[in-house]
Each structure stands twice: as C-alpha cells, then as structure tokens.
Design a protein around this motif. Structure first.
Motif, short mmCIF file in Angstrom:
data_model
loop_
_atom_site.label_atom_id
_atom_site.label_comp_id
_atom_site.label_asym_id
_atom_site.label_seq_id
_atom_site.Cartn_x
_atom_site.Cartn_y
_atom_site.Cartn_z
N ARG A 207 -4.67 -22.03 -3.25
CA ARG A 207 -5.18 -23.59 -3.81
C ARG A 207 -6.41 -24.03 -3.42
O ARG A 207 -7.31 -24.97 -3.92
CB ARG A 207 -4.09 -24.61 -3.34
N GLU A 208 -6.95 -23.33 -2.14
CA GLU A 208 -8.35 -23.68 -1.83
C GLU A 208 -9.32 -23.05 -2.78
O GLU A 208 -10.28 -23.58 -3.04
CB GLU A 208 -8.70 -23.15 -0.27
N ALA A 209 -8.89 -21.90 -3.31
CA ALA A 209 -10.10 -21.30 -4.03
C ALA A 209 -9.52 -21.25 -5.61
O ALA A 209 -10.31 -20.99 -6.46
CB ALA A 209 -9.84 -19.58 -3.71
N LYS A 210 -8.45 -22.04 -5.94
CA LYS A 210 -7.88 -22.52 -6.96
C LYS A 210 -7.82 -21.34 -7.92
O LYS A 210 -8.31 -21.29 -9.15
CB LYS A 210 -8.86 -23.39 -7.80
N HIS A 211 -7.02 -20.48 -7.40
CA HIS A 211 -6.76 -19.05 -8.21
C HIS A 211 -5.27 -18.62 -7.77
O HIS A 211 -4.82 -18.69 -6.80
CB HIS A 211 -7.82 -18.32 -8.54
N ILE A 212 -4.85 -17.38 -8.64
CA ILE A 212 -3.83 -16.50 -8.25
C ILE A 212 -4.39 -15.29 -8.14
O ILE A 212 -5.59 -14.97 -8.91
CB ILE A 212 -2.56 -16.52 -8.98
N LYS A 213 -4.04 -14.32 -7.07
CA LYS A 213 -4.71 -13.08 -6.74
C LYS A 213 -3.77 -12.07 -6.85
O LYS A 213 -2.82 -12.25 -6.15
CB LYS A 213 -5.86 -13.01 -5.77
N ARG A 214 -4.21 -10.85 -7.36
CA ARG A 214 -3.12 -9.79 -7.40
C ARG A 214 -3.40 -8.92 -5.93
O ARG A 214 -4.58 -8.72 -5.58
CB ARG A 214 -3.43 -8.83 -8.39
N TYR A 215 -2.25 -8.43 -5.33
CA TYR A 215 -2.25 -7.65 -4.29
C TYR A 215 -1.61 -6.61 -4.62
O TYR A 215 -0.48 -6.27 -4.90
CB TYR A 215 -1.78 -8.50 -3.12
N ASP A 216 -2.24 -5.21 -4.06
CA ASP A 216 -1.67 -4.02 -4.12
C ASP A 216 -0.51 -3.94 -2.96
O ASP A 216 0.58 -3.40 -3.28
CB ASP A 216 -2.46 -2.82 -3.85
N ASP A 217 -0.84 -4.41 -1.85
CA ASP A 217 0.06 -4.55 -0.84
C ASP A 217 -0.27 -6.03 0.05
O ASP A 217 -1.34 -6.18 0.71
CB ASP A 217 -0.37 -3.31 0.29
#
Length: 355
Positions: free
Chosen positions: A173-183
């Motif tokens: 929420r601080e960066a205002k996004h969702i991010k994909r993680y491989d792990d």
C-alpha cells in the motif's frame, strides 16, 4: 530504741517491697503484652501478605484494562474510517453538473483504507490484539491461578493473489501496487500492477479473479488466480473499478457494510471485556479493603487485649499495694495504742506478729 525508729525502718522495708512489686508488675506486663500481641500478630502478618498479593492482581488487571480500552479506541477509529469510506462511495455515485469524476473519490477511499490498515497493524503497546497474528491477552483475576483472556482478531485489511502459475502477488500500500514474486518474499519480479491506471479487474467469481496489469499500454498482461482476503475483507479501489460504475460501487458498499458489522461486533466484544476487567478490578479492590479492615480489627483487638492484661495487672498491684498500706496503718495504730508498753520485749513481738 524508740517506736519512731521502728516505724521508719518498716517504711524503708515497705518501699523496697513496693519497688520489687513494681518491677515484677513490669515484667509481667511485658510477658502479657507479648502473649496478647503474638496471638494477633501472625494473623496480621498473614493478612498483610494477602493484601500484597491482591495488590499485584489488581495492578495486573489495571494494566490489562488499559490495554483493552486502548484496543477498543483503535477499533472505534477503524469503524469511523469505514463510515467515511461508505460516505465516499456514496458521493462518488452523485454526479456534479452532469458528470462524475471518481479519481478523487477513489484516492480518498484508498487513503482511508491505508489509515485503517495501519491502525490495525501497528500498536505502541504489545500485544497487538488487532493485528494479523491475533494473539490473546491473559491476566490474573484471583490469588489461586484463576485467569481471564481476551482473544485477538485481525480487523485490518490485507490480501494477496496466487496466480495460475502458483506465483504470489503481494500488496504494497505504501507503493500503491501489487507485485508478483517468484518466491515470496525473497524473489520479486518486475511485474507490477499499480493502483492508478496500472491494474484492471477483469472479472471476479467468488475467490476466482482475472486481472490485467498495464492495461492502457502496448504490452498489457492478463492473469488469473485465487484471491485471498485477510481481516475484514475490504479491497483497494482498483478492485471496485475506481468507484466508476454503479455495480462497482455496490460491490464496495457490500464489502464495507460487512466489514462495518464485523468491526461493530468486535467493539461490542471489547466493551464486554472492559466491563469484565472492571468487575475483576473492583473485586480486587474490595478484597484489599476487606483485608485492610481485618487488619484494623485485629489491631484493635490486639490493643484491647493488651489493655485488658495491663488493667488486670494494675488491679492486682493496687490490691497488693492496698494490703501493704493497710498493714502499715495497722502497725502504726497498734504501736500508738501500745506505746506505754513498747519497751516491753513481749509487746514488740506481739505487734510484729499481729501485723
């Protein structure tokens, strides 16, 4: 030897006797005082130790009560933010001069949600009963191992998505996004969906979700997966199409109303917990007061017994004193009556024997 000389020697002997009697009385008074005091002192000491234990219990309850009220205050703050979010959604559906610009409302919506999440996730006084770990708070209610507990429940709002490839999309929420993680959380990718124009909800059926990142660019990417909500289940505004449609606003209102009901129930639960803590604290206070009164009663009884023992010794001493005084008076009387014969050896012996 004159009669006056004989009486003076007797007075000296009597004074010596009085002195010894007084010493004996003092010794007896000390013994009786120790006996009378000892009879109550063990009770007094035991009661004072119990008072100390109850004070410890009361302090523990008071600390817990403060924590409960602190969490209750935070819950009410969260409830207030939800109310403001509902008002924001309603305003987003009210056109101004024939048009509706929802960008400002969606930003306000997200701002309220961010503040709500921080309210739940961060606490200055551990344990954080409103956080994700949902700890419990246990405190003493009596002297023999009895306790009461308040179970924590997460009233924040978080979520993540596991896509069809098993990769996790985590919220920031601080960066205002969702991010994909491989792990997760150690291996992030460069695939990111930003709340502002960088993330689009395509469809949602139950927990199954389809979404697109970079939808307004030449290289959009679409994914499908399973949505996992944590806490009270409110999503950021991208999930509600930026509050731009009636259907999206209805979806947001539905989630907000469900969250509002859950938070209000939590507030009620903490109010009950606060009342219970107050009950236990009042009981501890009453126990301490009762024990203090018991100590005072024992001290008064101790004082009464000591006084009673001293009064009895005084009566005995006075009686002995009176007997000796009477004997002296009789001796003087006989000596006066028989003064013509005091030079007679038999008369002197008779006076001593009579007295």
């Amino acid at each position: 030897m004159s009669v006056l000389s004989n009486i003076t020697r007797g007075d000296w002997t009597s004074a010596t006797l009085f002195s010894r009697m007084l010493e004996a009385q003092q010794r007896q008074a000390e013994v009786k005082t120790q006996v009378a005091s000892g009879r109550y002192q063990s009770k007094i000491n035991s009661t004072k130790r119990e008072v100390g234990k109850w004070r410890t219990v009361k302090d523990d309850i008071a600390t817990t009560s403060s924590q409960i009220h602190g969490n209750l205050g935070r819950i009410k703050s969260i409830a207030s933010r939800i109310e403001n979010m509902i008002l924001t959604v309603n305003k987003a559906g009210q056109p101004t001069e024939g048009t509706t610009n929802t960008d400002g409302y969606s930003a306000t919506f997200d701002s309220y949600l961010k503040g709500l999440a921080k309210e739940a996730d961060f606490s200055s006084k551990p344990p954080n009963l409103l956080g994700k770990f949902e700890p419990s708070l246990t405190y003493k209610t009596g002297l023999h191992g009895t306790t009461a507990s308040v179970q924590g429940a997460y009233v924040g709002s978080d979520y993540y998505i596991i896509d069809s490839d098993g990769k996790r999309w985590a919220l920031n929420r601080e960066a205002k996004h969702i991010k994909r993680y491989d792990d997760y959380p150690n291996d992030p990718t460069n695939k990111v969906g930003g709340f502002k124009d960088g993330l689009r909800l395509d469809s949602i059926t139950g927990d199954n979700i389809d979404f697109t990142i970079a939808p307004n660019t030449a290289t959009p990417e679409s994914f499908s997966g399973t949505l996992h909500r944590l806490g009270i289940g409110i999503m950021d505004s991208w999930y509600y199409d930026g509050l731009s449609t009636d259907a999206a606003r209805d979806r947001a209102t539905t989630d907000l109303k469900a969250a509002q009901q859950a938070v209000n129930l939590e507030a009620t639960r903490y109010e009950i917990a606060a009342r219970m803590a107050k009950f236990y604290e009042d009981r501890a206070t009453a126990e301490i007061k009762g024990l203090r009164e018991e100590v005072n009663d024992n001290l008064l009884n101790q004082a009464r017994d000591v006084k009673k023992a001293h009064d009895e010794l005084s009566r005995q001493f006075q009686a002995a004193n009176n007997n000796i005084a009477h004997a002296l008076a009789m001796k003087n009387k006989y000596a006066t009556m028989l003064s013509p014969l005091v030079n007679d050896k038999f008369t002197k012996i008779l006076i001593d024997v009579i007295v």
